[in-house]
Design an enzyme around this catalytic site. Structure first.
Site, short mmCIF file in Angstrom:
data_model
loop_
_atom_site.label_atom_id
_atom_site.label_comp_id
_atom_site.label_asym_id
_atom_site.label_seq_id
_atom_site.Cartn_x
_atom_site.Cartn_y
_atom_site.Cartn_z
N LYS A 128 -56.83 -21.67 -27.80
CA LYS A 128 -56.94 -20.67 -26.72
C LYS A 128 -57.38 -19.30 -27.25
CE LYS A 128 -53.71 -21.03 -23.45
NZ LYS A 128 -52.34 -21.11 -22.86
N LYS A 160 -55.73 -17.12 -28.72
CA LYS A 160 -54.74 -16.07 -28.40
C LYS A 160 -53.78 -15.88 -29.57
CE LYS A 160 -54.18 -16.60 -23.34
NZ LYS A 160 -53.18 -16.73 -22.25
N1 C2G Z 1 -50.54 -15.66 -13.81
C1 C2G Z 1 -50.49 -15.12 -12.53
N2 C2G Z 1 -50.70 -13.80 -12.35
C2 C2G Z 1 -50.96 -12.99 -13.41
C3 C2G Z 1 -51.00 -13.52 -14.72
C4 C2G Z 1 -50.78 -14.88 -14.90
O1 C2G Z 1 -50.26 -15.85 -11.56
N3 C2G Z 1 -51.18 -11.66 -13.18
C5 C2G Z 1 -50.32 -17.10 -13.99
C6 C2G Z 1 -51.51 -17.82 -14.61
O2 C2G Z 1 -52.48 -18.15 -13.60
C7 C2G Z 1 -50.85 -19.07 -15.20
C8 C2G Z 1 -49.46 -18.56 -15.60
O3 C2G Z 1 -49.25 -17.32 -14.89
O4 C2G Z 1 -50.71 -20.08 -14.18
C9 C2G Z 1 -49.34 -18.31 -17.09
O5 C2G Z 1 -50.37 -17.41 -17.46
P1 C2G Z 1 -50.81 -17.38 -19.02
O6 C2G Z 1 -49.63 -17.26 -19.86
O7 C2G Z 1 -51.94 -16.43 -19.14
O8 C2G Z 1 -51.34 -18.89 -19.19
P2 C2G Z 1 -52.81 -19.40 -19.50
O9 C2G Z 1 -53.35 -18.71 -20.70
O10 C2G Z 1 -53.58 -19.36 -18.25
O11 C2G Z 1 -52.48 -20.91 -19.97
O12 C2G Z 1 -53.29 -25.55 -20.24
C10 C2G Z 1 -53.22 -24.42 -19.41
C11 C2G Z 1 -52.93 -23.17 -20.17
O13 C2G Z 1 -51.84 -23.32 -21.06
C12 C2G Z 1 -52.67 -22.03 -19.20
#
Ligand code: C2G
Length: 143
Positions: free
Chosen positions: A45, A47
Site C-alpha cells: 500500500k 504506507k
Molecule cells: N474512511 C472514511 N472516511 C475518511 C477516511 C477513511 O470513511 N475520511 C474509510 C475508508 O473508506 C476505509 C476505512 O475508513 O473504508 C479505513 O480507511 P484507511 O485506513 O485509509 O484504509 P485503506 O487504506 O482504504 O485500506 O484492502 C483494503 C484496504 O486495506 C483498505
C-alpha cells in the site's frame, strides 16, 4: 447473527474511521476488522504508519463497534476471510466503490460502500501537524 467485515489501515484513528466503523456495525450484529499489517502497508500500500500494527489493533479493539480484529496480510485473502468467518456483508468506504479488489466478493456475500467522511484523513492530519511544527528556538524559555 449477521457478520460484517471491513478492511483498512486505521492509522491515527480519527472520526472518519469511527463513523465508518459505526455504520459498518449497523449493517449487522458482529463486526470484524481486517487490519493492514505493517508489512502489507509498506510493501503493497506504500504506507508507513505512525502507529504500528499492535497499537492500531489495540485502539480498534477499544471501540464499542469492533468485535474482532484480524490481520490483513495481502490483497488476496478476502474471499477466504469471508468464508472462514462466515461473513454476510463486506463494508468499505466509498473510495473503494466499484474496485476490482472488492467487487468479486459479491459472489460470496453482500458488498456495501458507505460515503466517506469529508474533511478528514490520516494524510491531512499528518500534513497539518507538520505545518504547525514549532520553529526551533521559539519554544525556549526566555532568558
Ligand atoms: N474512511 C472514511 N472516511 C475518511 C477516511 C477513511 O470513511 N475520511 C474509510 C475508508 O473508506 C476505509 C476505512 O475508513 O473504508 C479505513 O480507511 P484507511 O485506513 O485509509 O484504509 P485503506 O487504506 O482504504 O485500506 O484492502 C483494503 C484496504 O486495506 C483498505
Amino acid at each position: 447473527m449477521k457478520r460484517v467485515l471491513t478492511y483498512g489501515t486505521f492509522d491515527l484513528l480519527h472520526y472518519g474511521h469511527i463513523r465508518l466503523l459505526k455504520r459498518a456495525k449497523e449493517q449487522g450484529d458482529y463486526l470484524i476488522v481486517a487490519l493492514s499489517t505493517d508489512e502489507f502497508n509498506l510493501s503493497e500500500k506504500g504506507k508507513t504508519t505512525y502507529h504500528n500494527f499492535e497499537t492500531r489493533k489495540e485502539m480498534l479493539e477499544a471501540l464499542r463497534y469492533v468485535d474482532l480484529v484480524i490481520p490483513e496480510k495481502n490483497w488476496e485473502q478476502k474471499a477466504d476471510d469471508v468464508q472462514n468467518f462466515f461473513v454476510d456483508t463486506v463494508v468499505m468506504g466509498g473510495d473503494w466503490a466499484g474496485s476490482t479488489k472488492f467487487e468479486y466478493l459479491k459472489d460470496y456475500c453482500d458488498v456495501v460502500y458507505l460515503d466517506r467522511t469529508s474533511g478528514v484523513s490520516t494524510t491531512k492530519i499528518k500534513e497539518e501537524l507538520k505545518l504547525h511544527e514549532p520553529v526551533s528556538g521559539t519554544n525556549q524559555i526566555p532568558e
